[in-house]
Structures are given as C-alpha cells and as structure tokens.
Design a protein around this motif. Structure first.
Motif, PDB file in Angstrom:
ATOM      1  N   GLY A   1       3.139  -3.070  -8.819  1.00 58.03           N
ATOM      2  CA  GLY A   1       2.079  -3.048  -7.809  1.00 58.03           C
ATOM      3  C   GLY A   1       0.723  -3.345  -8.380  1.00 58.03           C
ATOM      4  O   GLY A   1      -0.133  -3.956  -7.724  1.00 58.03           O
ATOM      5  N   ALA A   2       0.490  -2.941  -9.635  1.00 55.48           N
ATOM      6  CA  ALA A   2      -0.803  -3.171 -10.277  1.00 55.48           C
ATOM      7  C   ALA A   2      -1.026  -4.641 -10.607  1.00 55.48           C
ATOM      8  O   ALA A   2      -2.157  -5.056 -10.873  1.00 55.48           O
ATOM      9  N   LEU A   3       0.041  -5.455 -10.588  1.00 51.45           N
ATOM     10  CA  LEU A   3      -0.086  -6.877 -10.889  1.00 51.45           C
ATOM     11  C   LEU A   3      -0.496  -7.700  -9.674  1.00 51.45           C
ATOM     12  O   LEU A   3      -0.640  -8.918  -9.775  1.00 51.45           O
ATOM     13  N   GLU A   4      -0.669  -7.058  -8.544  1.00 50.65           N
ATOM     14  CA  GLU A   4      -1.072  -7.759  -7.323  1.00 50.65           C
ATOM     15  C   GLU A   4      -2.346  -8.565  -7.569  1.00 50.65           C
ATOM     16  O   GLU A   4      -3.329  -8.083  -8.150  1.00 50.65           O
ATOM     17  N   SER A   5      -2.336  -9.822  -7.119  1.00 51.54           N
ATOM     18  CA  SER A   5      -3.488 -10.707  -7.246  1.00 51.54           C
ATOM     19  C   SER A   5      -3.251 -11.907  -6.344  1.00 51.54           C
ATOM     20  O   SER A   5      -2.137 -12.091  -5.829  1.00 51.54           O
ATOM     21  N   PRO A   6      -4.255 -12.753  -6.136  1.00 54.00           N
ATOM     22  CA  PRO A   6      -4.013 -13.966  -5.342  1.00 54.00           C
ATOM     23  C   PRO A   6      -2.901 -14.834  -5.924  1.00 54.00           C
ATOM     24  O   PRO A   6      -2.233 -15.548  -5.194  1.00 54.00           O
ATOM     25  N   GLN A   7      -2.716 -14.754  -7.243  1.00 54.43           N
ATOM     26  CA  GLN A   7      -1.644 -15.529  -7.870  1.00 54.43           C
ATOM     27  C   GLN A   7      -0.292 -14.828  -7.746  1.00 54.43           C
ATOM     28  O   GLN A   7       0.749 -15.460  -7.933  1.00 54.43           O
ATOM     29  N   ARG A   8      -0.295 -13.535  -7.467  1.00 53.23           N
ATOM     30  CA  ARG A   8       0.943 -12.765  -7.323  1.00 53.23           C
ATOM     31  C   ARG A   8       0.872 -11.952  -6.026  1.00 53.23           C
ATOM     32  O   ARG A   8       0.892 -10.726  -6.048  1.00 53.23           O
ATOM     33  N   PRO A   9       0.789 -12.645  -4.905  1.00 57.13           N
ATOM     34  CA  PRO A   9       0.643 -11.932  -3.626  1.00 57.13           C
ATOM     35  C   PRO A   9       1.913 -11.180  -3.262  1.00 57.13           C
ATOM     36  O   PRO A   9       3.029 -11.612  -3.566  1.00 57.13           O
ATOM     37  N   GLY A  10       1.739 -10.054  -2.624  1.00 58.16           N
ATOM     38  CA  GLY A  10       2.876  -9.281  -2.146  1.00 58.16           C
ATOM     39  C   GLY A  10       3.478  -8.340  -3.158  1.00 58.16           C
ATOM     40  O   GLY A  10       4.370  -7.544  -2.821  1.00 58.16           O
ATOM     41  N   PHE A  11       2.986  -8.360  -4.417  1.00 59.10           N
ATOM     42  CA  PHE A  11       3.569  -7.483  -5.439  1.00 59.10           C
ATOM     43  C   PHE A  11       3.374  -6.020  -5.073  1.00 59.10           C
ATOM     44  O   PHE A  11       4.266  -5.195  -5.268  1.00 59.10           O
ATOM     45  N   ALA A  12       2.197  -5.670  -4.565  1.00 58.49           N
ATOM     46  CA  ALA A  12       1.926  -4.276  -4.238  1.00 58.49           C
ATOM     47  C   ALA A  12       2.838  -3.804  -3.108  1.00 58.49           C
ATOM     48  O   ALA A  12       3.376  -2.685  -3.148  1.00 58.49           O
ATOM     49  N   ALA A  13       3.034  -4.651  -2.082  1.00 61.96           N
ATOM     50  CA  ALA A  13       3.884  -4.275  -0.953  1.00 61.96           C
ATOM     51  C   ALA A  13       5.344  -4.146  -1.388  1.00 61.96           C
ATOM     52  O   ALA A  13       6.042  -3.192  -0.995  1.00 61.96           O
ATOM     53  N   VAL A  14       5.825  -5.089  -2.177  1.00 63.43           N
ATOM     54  CA  VAL A  14       7.204  -5.025  -2.669  1.00 63.43           C
ATOM     55  C   VAL A  14       7.415  -3.747  -3.460  1.00 63.43           C
ATOM     56  O   VAL A  14       8.419  -3.044  -3.291  1.00 63.43           O
ATOM     57  N   ASP A  15       6.454  -3.434  -4.334  1.00 63.82           N
ATOM     58  CA  ASP A  15       6.587  -2.245  -5.172  1.00 63.82           C
ATOM     59  C   ASP A  15       6.592  -0.975  -4.324  1.00 63.82           C
ATOM     60  O   ASP A  15       7.400  -0.067  -4.550  1.00 63.82           O
ATOM     61  N   ALA A  16       5.702  -0.904  -3.345  1.00 64.66           N
ATOM     62  CA  ALA A  16       5.634   0.283  -2.494  1.00 64.66           C
ATOM     63  C   ALA A  16       6.914   0.450  -1.675  1.00 64.66           C
ATOM     64  O   ALA A  16       7.470   1.560  -1.577  1.00 64.66           O
ATOM     65  N   ASP A  17       7.400  -0.663  -1.080  1.00 63.93           N
ATOM     66  CA  ASP A  17       8.624  -0.580  -0.285  1.00 63.93           C
ATOM     67  C   ASP A  17       9.825  -0.223  -1.144  1.00 63.93           C
ATOM     68  O   ASP A  17      10.678   0.584  -0.741  1.00 63.93           O
ATOM     69  N   ALA A  18       9.901  -0.819  -2.330  1.00 64.61           N
ATOM     70  CA  ALA A  18      11.024  -0.536  -3.223  1.00 64.61           C
ATOM     71  C   ALA A  18      11.015   0.928  -3.650  1.00 64.61           C
ATOM     72  O   ALA A  18      12.070   1.570  -3.749  1.00 64.61           O
ATOM     73  N   HIS A  19       9.823   1.458  -3.919  1.00 67.86           N
ATOM     74  CA  HIS A  19       9.734   2.875  -4.276  1.00 67.86           C
ATOM     75  C   HIS A  19      10.196   3.749  -3.117  1.00 67.86           C
ATOM     76  O   HIS A  19      10.855   4.784  -3.318  1.00 67.86           O
ATOM     77  N   GLY A  20       9.850   3.379  -1.894  1.00 68.08           N
ATOM     78  CA  GLY A  20      10.278   4.173  -0.747  1.00 68.08           C
ATOM     79  C   GLY A  20      11.779   4.198  -0.584  1.00 68.08           C
ATOM     80  O   GLY A  20      12.387   5.269  -0.392  1.00 68.08           O
ATOM     81  N   VAL A  21      12.426   3.023  -0.646  1.00 68.96           N
ATOM     82  CA  VAL A  21      13.880   2.943  -0.528  1.00 68.96           C
ATOM     83  C   VAL A  21      14.558   3.677  -1.675  1.00 68.96           C
ATOM     84  O   VAL A  21      15.514   4.450  -1.477  1.00 68.96           O
TER      85      VAL A  21
END
Length: 599
Positions: free
Chosen positions: A500-520
């Motif tokens: 999630g900390a790698l989220e950036s315009p070059q790596r969009p969606g990393f924060a959302a993927v990380d948060a959702d994966a942690h929830g599941v």
C-alpha cells in the motif's frame, strides 16, 4: 617576558622577536571603545587551559617519561605537553619552557616541520619588515624560527590557550555564535587582522593564502581577541601584480580557482566561508549530519554551482532583518567575480550599518528551479556507497536500482532518517513528506519504498519479483501458493503494509489492492484460527508438515497470497493454483475452508 626588540634572536639568546619596540596593546572594541564593551560579547566563556600531559611531562615541566619529539636545539629547554595540531607541513606541540629559553615556566606552541620539508616565507624572519607585516595585535607572535642541525625547521610561537576558532565554536551550543553581536565581533576581528597583513602601513602587500578557522587563533575570549597564524604559504604582492601562482591552501575555504592562482580577493572569499561556519555552525561543504564532501566534489561545486545561503534560514537567533543583513554580507564576500567581491572597505561599511553594492549575479537563488519549477539538484550531495556524491534524485534512483544492496545498507540504523532529512532539506518537506514510511521496516524494505518514492519510473524488483503494476501483484500472489520464496515475500509485504505504501501515479491501485487483500485475509485467517484448523496445517501430520512449513508461510501460501492475487485481478488463477495445491496434499481436505475452495 624578555626584551621584545632584539633583531638577532635566531641563536641561543632567550629573547623574543618583537621587532617594532611597541607595547602590546589590549584589543579594542568594534567602535573604538575600551575593551570590555562590544567585544565582551563572549564574557560568559572561560578560556580553555587544558594542559594535561601526553608526553610524560607535568604541566610544570618536570619530565616523567621522556619522549623526544623536538629538534635538538629545543629539546634541552622545552618539554612537550601535548599535540596541538598536525598537518602536511608538520606538527604543533604545546611546550613548557624549563630553562628560560624564552621565558621560564611559560607555555609556547612549537611547530616542528616534517623532515625534508623546506618552508618558504614571503617576509624574512627577524627583520623590521617582518615586525611591520605581522603586528602583535593581529598575528601570532613568533619568538624563534630556525633550522636544527638534524635538518628540521621549527617555529617557537605564542600559545593561545582558548585554541583555534574551531575549538572556540565547537565549545558553544550548536557550534556557532549565539547572537548578532557575537557574529559582529568575530567578523570585525578577522577583517581587521586580515587587512593588517594585506595592506600594512609599512611592508609589502601579502596574500595569506590559507584563511580558515584552524588558522584563526583566539588569544582571549573576554574581551574577544583573535590573531592569524600559519603564514607558511603566504605570497607577497607587488604593486603591479595582485595575482601569483600558488597551488596550495585548503580547498573548502578557497575561492574558485584560488588553488591555482592566489589573490588578495581570494582571502576575502575565505572570510565569507568562515562567517558561514560562524553563523550556521558547520562548514559550507559539510552536511547537517556531519558528512564532509570529498575534495573532488568541492572542486566541482566551486566551479559549477552558486553558493546557497538557505542554511541561514534555520538560524533561530536571527531576526528577519538580521538575516537579510547577514545574507547581504555573505553575498558580497562570496561573489564569484574577484573584481566585484567585497573587501575590507565594504565589510567595515557593512559593520557600520551600510549596505554596499553587491554583484547582481553574485549568487543565484537556490531554493527552487527556474520559472518556479521544483528544485531538481541538491546543494549538498548524498553520499551513495560505491557511487560517490550524488546531487539529484534521479541519480540516486539509477544507483539504487543498480545496487539495491548498497542502497539498503545506507538506510540501516539512522540512515533512513538521515536520508529523509536530506531529501526534505534539499527539495522541500512539503513535496516529500514520506507519510507512509514506517521506521520498523528492515533496510531492504526501506530501500524498496524510497526508490519507489524518489524514482517512480525505475523498475522495482524485490527478491526476483517485480512490483510495478497490478499484474505483478497478481503474479506474486499466485506464485506464493506454490513457491516458498514467493510465499516468504508475500508474508513480508503483507505484514509490513509495504504494498500500500508503494501507491503512486506509476503504481495506481496498490493501496486499494493491499487494503482489500488485508480485509479478505483477515477474515479467512480468523475463520481458520477460530476453528482450530491452523494447527492441522502446521502440526504433525498436517499440510506440508514434512517440510517443516512455518505458520507464516502456510498463511502466506493459502491465505495472504490468494487474497492478494484475487484482489489484484487473478481470482481464477489463484483458485486453480489452490486446487492443485490441495490435491497434492490430501490432509488439506480435512480443513473446511479448503474443502469449500476445492468444490
């Protein structure tokens, strides 16, 4: 003290070499008032009088264990107490006079030149010219200068107990003066001392050639009185020439080109660099955390970069008006063009409250780039292991990609905090908040995070797995279901929240993927633990127990990895991989969760 007027004092007579016959007046204040007014700015400081013995002699001079470091002509008379300094030319010792060679019981500084070194002096010693050029008020007293039969040259000089300007500043809070008045005192003393040797009433014009804090001695603290020393590389100027070849000096305090050509103007650049040290608390070519630039970097910087005065913005005792005044002074002294650089006249006008003209192109603003664009080149470099001094974030990104291990090593311990301070100091804290950084991360994960932040276009690869897009995360998650290394990587990234900390315009969606994966993953792990089924996977007879699979790896392979892959867009692939994994381990069929996945 013995008669200071003798001209023949190069032999054994216990005489000083004061040649002008004048009394030694007390230092005056900035405005000509008696000592103890404006120059008493440091009255709270006690002079350093440390006379402890490093050579086996007592402070009173009685030897304990004799260690001979002095030339034979001095050894019977003087006893060394400790080393005051050492350099390329030789060594300076604090000595006590046991026999009255100069004055019995008094302490002196003795410079012993290295074997084979032949010092050259612009003004002959023990002459009226020498006394006129180096008056007591502004230059350290030289009592004897000779060459010993053993071939070594030596000087017997006045000992200034408070030490050098470096010693004086280092003894003060933050390594700098504490107020405007103290800064004025230091400037006035240095300026008048330098002017005295450059433009004497009698004698020749002289370039000192090595003005730096180590060559400024504090004779007394209250009243504040300094003298210059180390004129070994001084160069005499004729009226027809203000420049001559020299090739010596100290690079960090030298004007651009001064090591090739010395000039009167170059000495005033050095005064500017000294005043930067006096005001800021560090040399200009030393980073805030104490790292010194290499000579190569300093030389390059002097030739290509303008001097930045941004560091004065962090001096807390300065009012805004004082800050403007000090920046004006340093702008005048650190002007690149020698013909337009300030000298004694402009400095004294400034001290009196005036504002002499400065060169319009003397210094360029260094707080940002052209046309209001963000600054891209640092003033102080970042020392990258194996790559030297780097000035841009792009340069660091390239070096970190080529040598991730070296970059990680530089971020261990306090290295990461120092790196953050450097980036924010050079390029702005608002632009570089590093808000997702966690100090608990190990160095190799810190390196991944910082590389993604400062050089997002660089390809991130961690332990062989790319981390540059959602597809990479999906592949990593799927690989974790069957590959031990991938499982370890997923477990590490999941536990630290780095994805999630790698989220950036070059790596969009990393924060959302990380948060959702942690929830599941959290829901799945809770179900397994609550049903007591995790023990079956890690205990005797359970899933993969024959390979000693750890709990974390099991969770990574069967929970974290699948959750990451699914949320990154690879749900079908991860189910297929899990089914194959479960089929290969019959014991997994006893776990309800996996039975549901198998269908």
């Amino acid at each position: 003290m013995t008669d200071p007027t003798r001209l023949d004092n190069t032999g054994d007579e216990p005489r000083s070499t004061r040649l002008d016959g004048a009394a030694q007046p007390a230092p005056t204040s900035l405005d000509g008032a008696p000592a103890g007014t404006r120059l008493d700015a440091f009255a709270d400081s006690a002079p350093g009088t440390r006379l402890d013995n490093a050579f086996g002699a007592t402070a009173g001079g009685a030897p304990n264990t004799r260690v001979t470091v002095l030339p034979s002509a001095l050894d019977p008379h003087l006893t060394p107490i400790r080393t005051l300094g050492q350099g390329g030319e030789g060594t300076v010792y604090l000595c006590v006079d046991n026999t009255g060679l100069i004055e019995q019981g008094e302490h002196f500084a003795v410079k012993v030149y290295s074997h084979g070194y032949e010092p050259e002096f612009a003004i002959p010693f023990a002459t009226h010219e020498f006394a006129a050029q180096f008056p007591y008020e502004h230059a350290v007293v030289v009592y004897r200068r000779a060459k010993d039969p053993d071939g070594r040259h030596y000087d017997v000089m006045e000992y200034c107990a408070p030490g050098t300007l470096v010693d004086f500043l280092d003894s003060r809070p933050d390594g700098r003066v504490a107020n405007h008045t103290q800064g004025l005192s230091v400037l006035h003393e240095i300026a008048t001392a330098l002017h005295a040797i450059q433009e004497p009433d009698r004698g020749v014009r002289l370039v000192h050639g090595d003005i730096k804090p180590e060559n400024v001695l504090v004779r007394t603290v209250a009243p504040f009185d300094i003298v210059l020393t180390d004129f070994g590389i001084s160069v005499a100027m004729t009226n027809r020439s203000r420049v001559t070849n020299n090739g010596k000096g100290t690079l960090a305090y030298s004007a651009p080109g001064a090591l090739v050509q010395s000039s009167l103007e170059a000495d005033w650049w050095s005064v500017g660099m000294i005043m930067f040290r006096v005001l800021v608390g560090r040399d200009y070519f030393t980073t805030p955390d104490g790292r010194r630039f290499s000579d190569t970097t300093i030389e390059y910087n002097l030739q290509t970069e303008s001097i930045s005065l941004d560091a004065l913005d962090g001096v807390d005792w300065m009012s805004e008006s004082e800050r403007v005044r000090w920046k004006l002074l340093l702008t005048g002294l650190l002007t690149r063009a020698p013909a337009r650089r300030w000298g004694f006249g402009e400095v004294m006008t400034w001290i009196d409250g005036g504002s002499p003209t400065v060169d319009g192109e003397a210094l360029q603003p260094d707080s940002g780039g052209a046309d209001g664009q963000p600054k891209t080149r640092a003033r102080d470099p970042y020392a990258f292991p194996g790559s030297g001094s780097l000035y841009t974030l792009d340069e660091i990104g390239v070096a970190a990609t080529a040598d991730p291990v070296g970059f990680a090593g530089s971020l261990s311990g306090q290295g990461a905090e120092q790196f953050i301070r450097w980036v924010q100091a050079e390029f702005g804290a608002e632009a570089w908040p590093f808000s997702r950084y966690q100090n608990s991360w190990p160095p190799h994960l810190r390196a991944v995070y910082f590389l993604a932040q400062i050089a997002p276009e660089q390809q991130l690869v961690y332990r062989g797995f790319a981390l540059n897009g959602r597809a990479d995360l999906a592949r990593l998650g799927v690989a974790a279901t069957t590959d031990d290394v991938a499982a370890e990587v997923v477990a590490e990234l999941h536990g630290t929240g780095l994805i999630g900390a790698l989220e950036s315009p070059q790596r969009p969606g990393f924060a959302a993927v990380d948060a959702d994966a942690h929830g599941v993953a959290a829901a799945s792990e809770k179900m397994i633990r609550d049903n007591g089924q995790l023990q079956r996977l890690t205990g005797g007879g359970g899933f993969d127990a024959d390979r000693g699979t750890t709990e974390k790896r099991v969770l990574a392979r069967l929970v974290y990895g699948p959750a990451l892959a699914a949320k990154a867009g690879a749900a079908e692939q991860v189910v297929t991989a899990l089914r194959g994994n479960i089929d290969a381990h019959p014991g997994a069929a006893e776990v309800d969760w996996f039975r549901e996945i198998r269908g």
